[in-house]
Design an enzyme around this catalytic site. Sequence first.
Site, PDB file in Angstrom:
ATOM      1  N   ASP A 217      -3.986  -2.071   0.878  1.00 45.89           N
ATOM      2  CA  ASP A 217      -5.074  -1.954   1.845  1.00 45.89           C
ATOM      3  C   ASP A 217      -5.472  -0.487   2.031  1.00 45.89           C
ATOM      4  O   ASP A 217      -4.609   0.395   2.098  1.00 45.89           O
ATOM      5  CB  ASP A 217      -4.583  -2.530   3.179  1.00 45.89           C
ATOM      6  CG  ASP A 217      -5.684  -2.678   4.204  1.00 45.89           C
ATOM      7  OD1 ASP A 217      -6.635  -3.437   3.943  1.00 45.89           O
ATOM      8  OD2 ASP A 217      -5.601  -2.041   5.278  1.00 45.89           O
ATOM      9  N   GLU A 268       9.973   0.026 -12.251  1.00 46.29           N
ATOM     10  CA  GLU A 268      11.386  -0.386 -12.338  1.00 46.29           C
ATOM     11  C   GLU A 268      11.505  -1.915 -12.366  1.00 46.29           C
ATOM     12  O   GLU A 268      12.570  -2.454 -12.654  1.00 46.29           O
ATOM     13  CB  GLU A 268      12.161   0.127 -11.120  1.00 46.29           C
ATOM     14  CG  GLU A 268      12.300   1.630 -11.074  1.00 46.29           C
ATOM     15  CD  GLU A 268      12.881   2.061  -9.724  1.00 46.29           C
ATOM     16  OE1 GLU A 268      13.630   1.285  -9.103  1.00 46.29           O
ATOM     17  OE2 GLU A 268      12.539   3.171  -9.292  1.00 46.29           O
TER      18      GLU A 268
HETATM   19  C1  NOJ Z   1      -9.399  -3.841   4.662  1.00 47.96           C
HETATM   20  C2  NOJ Z   1      -9.074  -5.270   4.930  1.00 47.96           C
HETATM   21  O1  NOJ Z   1      -9.557  -6.051   3.859  1.00 47.96           O
HETATM   22  C3  NOJ Z   1      -9.719  -5.612   6.248  1.00 47.96           C
HETATM   23  O2  NOJ Z   1      -9.650  -6.994   6.515  1.00 47.96           O
HETATM   24  C4  NOJ Z   1      -9.056  -4.798   7.336  1.00 47.96           C
HETATM   25  O3  NOJ Z   1      -9.746  -5.028   8.556  1.00 47.96           O
HETATM   26  C5  NOJ Z   1      -9.104  -3.305   7.023  1.00 47.96           C
HETATM   27  N1  NOJ Z   1      -8.776  -3.009   5.663  1.00 47.96           N
HETATM   28  C6  NOJ Z   1      -8.146  -2.540   7.907  1.00 47.96           C
HETATM   29  O4  NOJ Z   1      -6.817  -2.797   7.535  1.00 47.96           O
END
Ligand code: NOJ
Length: 543
Positions: A217, A268
């Site tokens: 993310d 790894e």
């Molecule tokens: C991207 C994620 O796909 C989204 O759903 C989220 O709100 C934001 N990152 C923050 O983590």
Amino acid sequence: MATRLATVRTSSRPQVTPGQAPAEWWRSAVVYQVYLRSFADGNGDGIGDLAGLRSRLPYLSWLGVDALWINPHYPSGGADGGYDIVDYRAVDPDYGDVADLEALVSDARRLGLRVVLDVVPNHSSDQHPWFRAALADPDCAEAGRYHFAPPSEEPPNNWQSLFGGPAWSRTPDGRWYLHLFAPAQPDLNWRDPAVAEDFDRTLRFWLDRGVSGFRVDVAYGLFKDAGLRDNPGSYSPTLFGHGPEQAMTWNQPEVHDVWRRWRSICDEYPDTMLVGEVCLADLEQVALYSRPDEMHQSFSFRLLKSPWDTAAFADGVQSALDAFGAVGAPVSWVLGNHDKDRQVTRFGGGALGTARARAAALLVLSLPGSPYLYAGDELGLPQAVVPDEAKLDPIFHRSGGARAGRDGCRVPMPWNDTDGVGFSPDGAADPWLPIPAEWDRYAVSRQTRDGASMLTLYRRALALRAAHPALGSAEATVSTSGDVLTVRCTGADETVRCVLNMGTETVLVPNPGSVLLASSTHVRSSAGSVALPPDTAVWLTED
Ligand code: NOJ
Ligand code: CA
């Protein structure tokens, strides 16, 4: 009642066989994104969970995907659909426990499916023990793992939250802390070595349980300008993502060292991969995140964000092939996810949007690289209308309702067209987001019986993609003629063309070979040519 499906796989792709190490499976894998809370409810509390997902693995195997990516499954503060994590090495009790995750991975392997988890390194929850300790004691070690600034009248700089408003909020004792998303998602300070060390432990914890990698993310975040200088422009991301106007908050050079460190950990563990969410306007910058010693892929969101337009789609395909080709990475194609309106609705809604979504599916499934399919798109689900009082997305609430938010693409899956839609067992609690009454028409059970359904189209396309290496792993050339987009995929043994008519008139496409698959029954084939109506696509072999 579960829909019973025969498990038939026709894939010629490398399978997950214990003891065998198929080479770089991720280069052409079809990855299915499971929005866990909305996929299948195993215990009847109205919330999707790991047991429910496990019971539906035969469906994913039958559909013909290679891997699944599961949205965050961790204990969470619940402020942003699980992207505010309280404990990175545990499972939220709503979803089950670590043993359930292990059982899921092992069942998936038996069916030839890999499991990829979501990991969220840019921010934690404000309920995370580190942040709670930092609130209680400004001088504790944990406080150094976030971005705090001393009390002052104004926030330390002009940085804005992606969810609206300033990126700084106050602590009860008057300090400021940074959150580039919701206030309940404080940004972690990656200049503190304890942060990196803890994430190393998290990666190993899940890799040791047999997962095949991570979707990362906000991989373009983590580091921020060390001097906290103002961003040069106001918060106004372009269609394709963030640019120089936000040069102080995103895409700092140091972040690439994190991906090198994570890559060496993944290396790894055989056959694992990292795919990064990198929302930058400059696709060449995005591709740098998947250089050979960094992540294996970084999402290409171009098609997800393109209007239904030949030039936009052609550019979306070509620019991604160029940018990722330059670093030797496969393109990861995205047409839908949990952050964006459903494609049927984006492409015009109703019969028009559905026809376009069918055609677009043939396009992405023909392209070389790794397509990501968002759960429910194979059913042609539209964006659901969620009543304001049921909405949970912080984007809706922080914008005072000015932005609709993302709840409409996160509504639970319809499985059956009898007795409710089969998301939960009979007699269960209401689903966590309301399912529109008419969604029984999209149910898996109904579509499996219908040879013309969206689900049948996806299943056929996936089976053909598996059987024809020219689809998914060939050299592709992109061309346009008027409103017709053609991708020519030349494999070792055959050439397959995907031809997509994005215009308003039927076009005649020369066809020296045969029709492998058409997105619509209205596509007509006669000697030497194919009549392709508007908003349809076809796969043609050149034999
Ligand atoms: C991207 C994620 O796909 C989204 O759903 C989220 O709100 C934001 N990152 C923050 O983590
Ligand atoms: Ca449940």
